[in-house]
Design a protein around this motif. Structure first.
Motif, short mmCIF file in Angstrom:
data_model
loop_
_atom_site.label_atom_id
_atom_site.label_comp_id
_atom_site.label_asym_id
_atom_site.label_seq_id
_atom_site.Cartn_x
_atom_site.Cartn_y
_atom_site.Cartn_z
N LEU A 119 0.82 -1.21 0.00
CA LEU A 119 0.00 0.00 0.00
C LEU A 119 0.86 1.26 0.00
CD1 LEU A 119 -2.83 1.33 0.21
CD2 LEU A 119 -2.58 1.15 2.70
N PHE A 120 1.96 1.23 0.75
CA PHE A 120 2.82 2.40 0.85
C PHE A 120 4.01 2.38 -0.09
CE2 PHE A 120 0.64 2.09 4.90
CZ PHE A 120 0.10 3.37 4.99
N GLN A 145 -0.31 18.61 2.19
CA GLN A 145 -0.49 17.42 3.00
C GLN A 145 -1.03 16.26 2.19
OE1 GLN A 145 -3.17 17.99 6.25
NE2 GLN A 145 -2.84 15.96 7.07
N MET A 146 -0.44 15.09 2.38
CA MET A 146 -0.93 13.87 1.74
C MET A 146 -2.15 13.40 2.54
SD MET A 146 1.23 13.26 -0.74
CE MET A 146 1.28 11.54 -1.13
N LEU A 147 -3.23 13.11 1.84
CA LEU A 147 -4.46 12.70 2.51
C LEU A 147 -4.72 11.21 2.39
CD1 LEU A 147 -6.66 15.72 1.42
CD2 LEU A 147 -5.42 15.39 3.58
N SER A 148 -3.89 10.51 1.62
CA SER A 148 -4.02 9.06 1.47
C SER A 148 -2.68 8.51 0.99
CB SER A 148 -5.14 8.72 0.47
OG SER A 148 -4.69 8.88 -0.85
N PRO A 149 -2.53 7.21 0.98
CA PRO A 149 -1.28 6.63 0.45
C PRO A 149 -1.14 6.83 -1.06
CG PRO A 149 -2.43 5.04 1.82
CD PRO A 149 -3.35 6.19 1.62
N GLU A 150 -2.25 7.09 -1.74
CA GLU A 150 -2.18 7.34 -3.19
C GLU A 150 -1.61 8.73 -3.44
OE1 GLU A 150 -2.92 5.27 -5.74
OE2 GLU A 150 -3.17 3.76 -4.18
#
Length: 93
Positions: A16-17, A70-75
């Protein structure tokens, strides 16, 4: 530091990451064992505030992007995907 230290089970659990082509060295992402993917494969880091860096030892290319968003998800957001697409297009002809 730039050698993939993950077992196949650990890599599967981290997909996922790290995605399909990344492993983990001593402190940052590295190419997964056997990977020949283009950038963003290589050794580097993706940060939670929209930063990404990879250096590909195979091609000698380094890409760095600082969005400070800011990253809001792993995507990754589209700007990050567009950045790596442009780097790959510029370096592969």
């Amino acid at each position: 530091m730039t050698t993939d230290r993950l077992t196949s089970d650990q890599r599967d659990a981290s997909r996922l990451f790290l995605g399909e082509n990344q492993g983990w060295g001593l402190g940052f992402a590295v190419p997964a064992t056997g990977s020949t993917a283009p950038l963003p494969c290589g050794f580097g880091w993706d940060g939670g505030t929209g930063t990404t860096w990879r250096s590909n030892p195979r091609t000698g290319v380094t890409g760095i992007l600082f969005t400070q968003r800011q990253m809001l998800s792993p995507e990754p957001p589209p700007v990050v995907e567009d950045f790596w697409a442009a780097v790959n297009a510029a370096t592969t002809g």
